[in-house]
Design an enzyme around this catalytic site. Structure first.
Site, short mmCIF file in Angstrom:
data_model
loop_
_atom_site.label_atom_id
_atom_site.label_comp_id
_atom_site.label_asym_id
_atom_site.label_seq_id
_atom_site.Cartn_x
_atom_site.Cartn_y
_atom_site.Cartn_z
CB CYS A 110 7.11 3.25 -5.18
SG CYS A 110 7.28 2.61 -3.50
CG HIS A 251 3.84 5.57 -5.53
ND1 HIS A 251 3.29 4.42 -5.00
CD2 HIS A 251 4.82 5.95 -4.67
CE1 HIS A 251 3.92 4.12 -3.88
NE2 HIS A 251 4.86 5.04 -3.65
CG ASN A 281 4.09 2.87 -0.34
OD1 ASN A 281 3.93 2.36 -1.45
ND2 ASN A 281 5.20 3.53 -0.04
#
Length: 324
Positions: A110, A251, A281
Site C-alpha cells: 500500500c 492511503h 482499500n
C-alpha cells in the site's frame, strides 16, 4: 520534482456491502462502522493489472501534455502484476509505446506509490530523467480469499498514475519524503504462498496460502503509532507545523486509521480527501487516485502545502510534503 499530471481508473463493476452479505457472514452496518467502506470495484473477466495501469496512465499523460514516447522511465508499484515475470511495468511500456523508457516494478504494497514517487524524485534531481510515469495498480480481487470475511470486505481493484518532472518553480514540488520499513511485522500482513518459501502446490492452494492473510488488530495498532510519527518527521524536516498543512492525501485502508492519525497530529478530517467508501482499500493505487480526484476537483491550489502518508505490508510506510 513536481507532479505534472494525474490520472486514475476503476473498473465498472461495483460490489457493495449488501452484495457481500450474500457471500460471507457479514453485514453492511458491520463493514461501514469498522472500515468506512460501502462498496469497491472489481475488474472484469479478462481485465488485468496492466490494462488498468495503462488506462490511468493515459489520463495522466494527457493532463501533463506528455507523449508516452517522451517518457524516460516507468515505475509500477504493485503486488498483483499480470505475471510473476517480467515486470508489469515492461508490459505497460509496450502497451503505451514508451519505447525510450526503462521500466521496473517495486513492491511496497500500500505504500508503493509513495515509494515510487520518492525513487522518481531521485532520478529527476540528478538530471538522469526528465519525465517519469509512476503508477500504482492493484487487482486485489484475485488475491483475496472470498470465504475470509476479515479480508475480502476490504480490498478493491483500481489504478492511479502520476507524471513527474522537474519543478518549474524552485519553491514548488516535493519538499521531502521519509520512508520506513519494519520487517518484523511481515506475519501481520502477507501472502505466505507462491514464493520460494511455499512454492505453488496443491497444499498451498488447499490452505489458501496464495491469498492475503492479515492480522487486522496488529496492523491497526502499528499504523496509528507510526503514521503520526512519519507526518511529524516531515513537518520537522521542513520547519512547518500541522496547522500549516492545507491538504492531507492518504492511503486509505480503514477510515478509523485515518481519523486516529489525523487526530493525533492535530489536522481536521475535512482537510483529507476521502474516497474509501467508494473504492475500498486499493493498496498502491489509493494515494494516486486520491491525488487525481482532489486535483481534478480543484481542491489543490498552487502554493498549497500537501502532506501525504501511506502504510502497507512489510510493514512499509512513509510520509511526504509537497508544495503544490
Amino acid at each position: 520534482m513536481h507532479i505534472l499530471g494525474t490520472g486514475s481508473y476503476a473498473p465498472e463493476r461495483i460490489l457493495t456491502n449488501h452484495d457481500l452479505e450474500a457471500m460471507v457472514a457479514t453485514s453492511d452496518t458491520w463493514i461501514r462502522e469498522r472500515t468506512g467502506i460501502r462498496e469497491r470495484r472489481i475488474a472484469a473477466e479478462g481485465e488485468v493489472t496492466s490494462d488498468m495501469a495503462v488506462a490511468a496512465a493515459l489520463k495522466a499523460l494527457a493532463m501533463a501534455e506528455t507523449d508516452a514516447a517522451d517518457l524516460d522511465a516507468i515505475i509500477v508499484a504493485t503486488i498483483s502484476p499480470d505475471m510473476p515475470m517480467p515486470a508489469c511495468a515492461a508490459i505497460v511500456q509496450a502497451k503505451l509505446g514508451a519505447h525510450k523508457a526503462f521500466a521496473f516494478d517495486l513492491s511496497a504494497a500500500c505504500a508503493g506509490s509513495l515509494y515510487g514517487m520518492t525513487i522518481a524524485d531521485q532520478f529527476i534531481r540528478t538530471g538522469s530523467a526528465k519525465r517519469i510515469l509512476v503508477i500504482g495498480a492493484e487487482l486485489l480481487s484475485r488475491l483475496v480469499d472470498w470465504t475470509d470475511r476479515n479480508t475480502c470486505i476490504l480490498f478493491g481493484d483500481a489504478a492511479g498514475a502520476l507524471v513527474l518532472g522537474p519543478s518549474p518553480d524552485p519553491d514548488r514540488g516535493l519538499l521531502s519524503a521519509h520512508l520506513h520499513t519494519d520487517g518484523t511485522m511481515v506475519p501481520s500482513l502477507c501472502i505466505p504462498g507462491g514464493g520460494s518459501r511455499h512454492p505453488q502446490s496443491a497444499e498451498v492452494l488447499e490452505h489458501s496460502l496464495h491469498k492475503i492473510a492479515m492480522n487486522g488488530r496488529e496492523v491497526y495498532k502499528f499504523a496509528v503509532r507510526v503514521l503520526p510519527e512519519a507526518l511529524n518527521e516531515a513537518f520537522a524536516a521542513n520547519g512547518v507545523v500541522a496547522g500549516d498543512i492545507d491538504h492531507i492525501v492518504s492511503h486509505q485502508a480503514n477510515l478509523r486509521i485515518v481519523e486516529s492519525v489525523l487526530d493525533r497530529v492535530g489536522i481536521p478530517m475535512e482537510k483529507c480527501w476521502l474516497n474509501l467508501d467508494r473504492y475500498g482499500n486499493t493498496s498502491s493505487a489509493s494515494l494516486p487516485i486520491s491525488l487525481d480526484e482532489a486535483n481534478r476537483a480543484g481542491r489543490l491550489k498552487p502554493g498549497d502545502l500537501v502532506a501525504m502518508m501511506a502504510i502497507g505490508a512489510g510493514m512499509a510506510w512513509g510520509s511526504a510534503l509537497m508544495r503544490w
